[in-house]
Design an enzyme around this catalytic site. Structure first.
Site, short mmCIF file in Angstrom:
data_model
loop_
_atom_site.label_atom_id
_atom_site.label_comp_id
_atom_site.label_asym_id
_atom_site.label_seq_id
_atom_site.Cartn_x
_atom_site.Cartn_y
_atom_site.Cartn_z
N SER A 33 0.80 -1.23 0.00
CA SER A 33 0.00 0.00 0.00
C SER A 33 0.83 1.28 0.00
CB SER A 33 -0.92 0.01 1.21
OG SER A 33 -1.72 -1.14 1.21
N ASP A 40 -11.29 -6.38 0.54
CA ASP A 40 -10.59 -5.32 1.26
C ASP A 40 -10.05 -5.93 2.54
OD1 ASP A 40 -10.61 -2.07 1.12
OD2 ASP A 40 -10.41 -2.83 3.18
#
Lengths: 654, 371
Positions: free
Chosen positions: A330, A369
């Site tokens: 990320s 997610d």
């Protein structure tokens, strides 16, 4: 005369005959003398210059004198690489009568182990004639004394004192400095090809890795010569002339050894790397890869036992992880968000709804997610603050791999940063063409989604992350990361008569990256600011209470950290399956002075926020000390978002 | 000697009575003296080596003086038995001789060791001179052939030791006698032809490997500059680098730094050329020429065929030393072990040479004998 035979002699006739013959003989003598004299004349007059030269080359020998290697300091002048006198025991095999016996005797006297002896006989085979070969590379003072007393028993064996490299910080600096190791056959061939072998005639070692290798030419200096008169045995009779060597240039690095120490301490117990860089200049303030190893071992010729230990260690200490590829996870989301803005896929205000998963139309697969029940309505800033995967699945899908990779090239992913060490890896910025070339397969849309959260084939080095972040915080102005701050003279002679100044400004970066809308930079940077400053954002907890106004982005990846050989994989499979923790940060928000990139492999628990962020924080704490900085340009919203929560440990990436 | 009768009478009372030929002595002493300086320079500047040379010079001069007292015609009585004794000794050297440097040259008689080949350098010319002077000169062909055989015997025995240098000198001494005795030019031509034919035989059957090597090296010294060509190359470098003026006494780098081999013996001329240059060489050659001239003058003025031939042969053989030595160190001739006469260090050859000069002096000073 005898009485038996009386010869009636014609005395005058005999005398005349004899005189004639004597005269002929005399003429012959004169002729021969003229021939002799003519020959000497041609030697001494006609060929005088030739024989004079040959006579001089007989007796005059140039003994090379090694230059002292330049010293290396950190940015504050702390000595990182020193030259220390070392006593070695050397043997000129041609001068030793009974080599095997003498070596055995001297080994017994000085207690030299069999491994060194074997090594000696091995290196004996590939040496030049009358060149000394080392039997022991580091004699103790006692051994030197003991040998000196007994030297007369060992003709051809002698103690040699020379300056050798010493790294006072041992493993703390090895990955950056590299080390100086003995010149081997390969080095010699290379030097010969480059026409530098004359300059190395007296040199013992050559820079093998890192700064020592990259700046070998600066550090080495120029050879000196001692012109001596020798006799037919090659023994030096007297010195005729002396040209002193020109010592190598001293180098001042951008590293701050104290920051480096903090980096080491912060990483202790982990495999991983830290890069801390000044975004204003590209100066590397700290760059450390854990575990490391002691470069001093190599200076003296590492024992095969020690080398095997390093080579076979599961932790791969020989690898410089700061310049090896990791899945960025990320940490690259800010760059992807910027791409979305720039390509008009999203605006600052565009919102999506995150139910906890993402699904491509017409396909059964659900991309999850990290938050099982989803983030709900998510805009760009929240997507970064909360590291919302769904948002970036969607964004990546809409962008497509080509637009992503094209923009990521602009940030330097998939290419060398240009740092001044040679060990750098390019990492991988995947693209359709790349996959075709590498695997000869088409690109799948699902892979684009993975790229959206910094996974798939994508690997970046911590150094690339630091460089990309630098470009980001500089609003597109690029910097080339570098370790050399200055050399003692700032001038280096290059090919021919051109002179180049090696100063920090000469690291020529690519021209700045310009966006269609300059405010897009701030949108993303503010989101990173929020990520650290906003209560409940992913990096809030680790930086709670710091006064230097930090910004950052976390990341966690569930893949093997670096490429490893099969053996390593097999032996540590379970550990190897654990997450890698990543973190990038910069501070202060308004005028960033430092960017930090952290990668930690296979953390036992948690992800980037819990493992990597605290490491970055320790570096920044040290860097800023007691300074209190607040942003004048961006006020972080203090309201707590509704479903805010600290990152979960079950997350794939966040 | 002096020209006027009155003076001759006077000087005779001093030198002639001592049987010393003054010009010859001056030439000899000049060479010996130079030898001392060169041996000091070439021998690592040690005085010990100079003292040793002075001692052997003293012994040799004494020997010369003693020999000079003997009336030269007396040698004739002893020529044959001594020659035969010499041949016997040479044969015994080959059988029981002492080996040194790969060659058998020395005969150990318990009390003294000596080289019969050295003695033969004097005996052979005496023998041949006696042999050919039996008859009227010029010599007949049959005498020449016999004389040749007489020369060949000791020459082959010495060549077999092997000692090529001495063999060469001994052969020369005999041949010079024959030449001076008026051997016909046609005969000389035939002999030269035969000698040329002898060369392949010499090469294939008589020469040892190291001798062949020397010849090969002579033909192309640069072929093996560190091996067998080393000596001759270093010698030429020494001579050539001396230039016109030389590097100065004790300043020759080739010799002082020991690049030159055999510096104080066979290669002493290289030391001399390096340190004293072309000027020195010219002077040295002039001194040799002077000695040779004086020797030939004595020969021409000798009153008997035997003494003429003997004096001439001794003088010319002396010059062969000079020629062969200088020729070999300057690269004109292959390396054969012949010293630079009276200058090189080495007692044996110097004693022989000075004894030879003793004979010359005897011939020069014992004038009044009956024919």
């Amino acid at each position: 005369m005898t009485k038996r035979r009386i010869v009636i002699r014609n005395q005058s006739a005999e005398a005349n005959l004899f005189a004639r013959r004597a005269f002929i003989a005399f003429a012959g003598v004169v002729l021969v003398l003229l021939i002799l004299f003519g020959n000497i004349f041609s030697l001494q007059v006609d060929s005088f210059e030739k024989y004079k030269t040959r006579s001089n080359s007989n007796r005059i020998k140039l003994l090379p004198v090694a230059p002292n290697r330049g010293l290396i300091t950190d940015r504050n002048g702390v000595l990182l690489a020193d030259n220390k006198p070392v006593y070695s025991l050397e043997v000129i095999a041609e001068d030793v009568k009974n080599l095997k016996e003498s070596i055995a005797q001297v080994s017994q006297l000085l207690d030299i182990n069999t491994e060194r002896q074997e090594k000696f006989f091995k290196s004996l085979k590939q040496k030049r004639r009358f060149k000394p070969v080392e039997l022991h590379s580091r004699l103790s003072d006692q051994q030197v004394a003991l040998f000196s007393v007994n030297q007369h028993k060992f003709p051809g064996i002698f103690v040699n004192a020379r300056l050798k490299r010493y790294y006072p910080f041992s493993d703390l600096t090895t990955h950056n400095l590299g080390y100086v190791a003995r010149i081997n056959r390969k080095d010699l061939n290379k030097l010969e090809r480059e026409g530098k072998s004359d300059n190395y005639a007296a040199t013992y070692g050559i820079g093998r890795l890192g700064i020592e290798r990259y700046y070998e030419e600066l550090l080495h200096g120029t050879i000196g010569h001692q012109e001596v008169e020798i006799n037919n045995q090659g023994r030096v009779i007297r010195t005729l002339n002396y040209t002193p060597p020109v010592p190598g240039k001293d180098l001042k690095l951008t590293l701050d050894i104290e920051l480096q120490m903090i980096a080491k301490r912060a990483l202790s117990g982990h495999r991983g790397a830290i890069v801390a860089m000044d975004p204003r200049t590209g100066e590397i303030l700290a760059m450390y890869s854990n575990p490391s190893y002691d470069g001093n071992l190599f200076v003296h010729g590492i024992s095969s036992k020690d080398y095997k230990k390093l080579l076979n260690s599961k932790d791969l200490p020989l690898i410089n992880r700061s310049v090896q590829g990791y899945p960025p996870a990320s940490t690259v989301k800010p760059f992807l968000a910027l791409t979305g803005l720039e390509e008009n896929i999203v605006t600052e205000k565009t919102e999506i709804y995150d139910p906890g998963w993402y699904q491509l139309e017409g396909l059964p697969n659900r991309y999850r997610d990290w938050k099982l029940w989803g983030h709900g309505n998510v805009d760009l800033s929240k997507a970064i603050e909360q590291s919302c995967n769904t948002y970036f699945f969607d964004l990546a899908f809409k962008l497509g791999i080509t637009r992503i990779s094209n923009m990521m090239y602009q940030f330097g992913f998939g290419d060398y940063t240009g740092i001044d060490i040679h060990e750098e890896s390019k990492g991988i910025m995947p693209s359709i063409a790349w996959k075709r070339a590498r695997y000869n397969k088409p690109w799948y849309t699902g892979e684009t989604l993975s790229v959206g959260i910094g996974q798939s084939y994508w690997t970046v080095t911590p150094l690339q992350l630091a460089q990309a972040l630098t470009t980001l915080v500089n609003h597109g102005e690029r910097k080339v990361p570098h370790l050399l701050k200055a050399n003692s003279e700032l001038v280096i002679e290059s090919n021919g008569n051109t002179y180049h100044q090696i100063t920090p400004t000469s690291y020529e970066p690519r021209p700045p990256l310009t966006l269609k809308k300059d405010k897009h930079w701030d949108v993303v940077l503010k989101a990173m600011h929020n990520t650290v400053q906003k209560v409940g954002a992913t990096a809030y907890t680790p930086f709670k209470g710091v006064t230097y106004d930090a910004s950052g982005k976390t990341g966690s990846a569930q893949v093997a950290g670096i490429k490893q050989d099969e053996k390593y994989d097999a032996e540590s499979r379970t550990e190897n399956e654990r997450d890698n923790a990543m973190f990038i940060a910069f501070a202060p928000f308004d005028k960033p002075e430092i960017v930090v990139a952290v990668a930690i492999e296979n953390v036992a628990k948690g992800g980037g926020a819990t493992n990597a962020a605290p490491v970055a924080k320790q570096i920044m704490d040290q860097y800023f000390g007691d300074r209190v900085i607040t942003s004048k340009t961006h006020q972080v919203a203090t309201t707590l978002p509704l479903k805010a929560k600290t990152p979960s440990t079950i997350a794939t990436t966040h | 000697m002096r020209s006027s009768g009155q003076d001759q009478q006077k000087s005779r009372s001093i030198w002639q009575r001592l049987h010393i030929d003054v010009p010859l002595l001056i030439g000899i002493l000049a060479l010996l003296f130079l030898g001392l300086f060169l041996v000091y320079s070439a021998g690592g500047q040690e005085s010990a080596i100079v003292y040793r040379k002075i001692r052997s010079i003293g012994v040799a001069l004494l020997g010369m003086f003693i020999i000079a007292q003997i009336p030269p015609l007396a040698y004739r009585k002893w020529a044959v038995p001594v020659f035969i004794l010499g041949l016997l000794m040479l044969s015994s050297v080959l059988l029981f001789g002492h080996v040194g440097k790969g060659a058998q040259r020395w005969l150990d008689l318990g009390v003294i060791k000596f080289q019969p080949s050295e003695v033969m350098k004097l005996i052979v010319p005496i023998m041949i001179a006696w042999f050919v002077s039996q008859e009227n000169l010029p010599v007949k062909i049959s005498t020449v052939i016999l004389a040749f055989i007489l020369v060949l015997l000791p020459t082959l025995l010495i060549a077999k030791q092997p000692d090529l240098g001495t063999a060469l000198l001994i052969a020369s001494s005999g041949i010079f006698v024959i030449f001076l005795a008026g051997a016909s030019w046609r005969l000389i031509g035939v002999c030269v032809g035969l000698a040329s034919a002898f060369v392949p035989i010499l090469w294939m059957f008589l020469m040892k490997d190291y001798q062949k090597q020397r010849v090969m090296t002579f033909l192309n010294p640069e072929q093996d500059p560190l091996g067998s060509g080393y000596h001759i190359i270093q010698s030429k470098i020494a001579i050539g680098s001396g230039g016109i003026q030389g590097k100065g006494w004790l300043q020759g780098t080739q010799s002082q730094l020991e690049f030159l081999p055999e510096r104080h013996t066979d290669f002493i001329f290289s030391v001399f050329s390096e340190e004293f240059g072309l000027i020195g060489v010219a002077i040295l050659l002039a001194v040799y020429l002077f000695v040779v001239m004086r020797g030939l003058w004595i020969a021409v003025n000798a009153q008997h065929a035997f003494t003429k031939l003997l004096a001439g042969s001794l003088t010319l053989t002396f010059f062969v030393y000079v020629f062969v030595n200088i020729g070999m160190v300057s690269g004109l001739l292959p390396v054969v072990g012949v010293p630079l006469p009276l200058v090189s260090y080495g007692g044996t050859s110097m004693v022989t040479l000075l004894l030879g000069f003793g004979i010359l002096m005897a011939i020069s000073t014992h004038r009044r004998f009956h024919v």
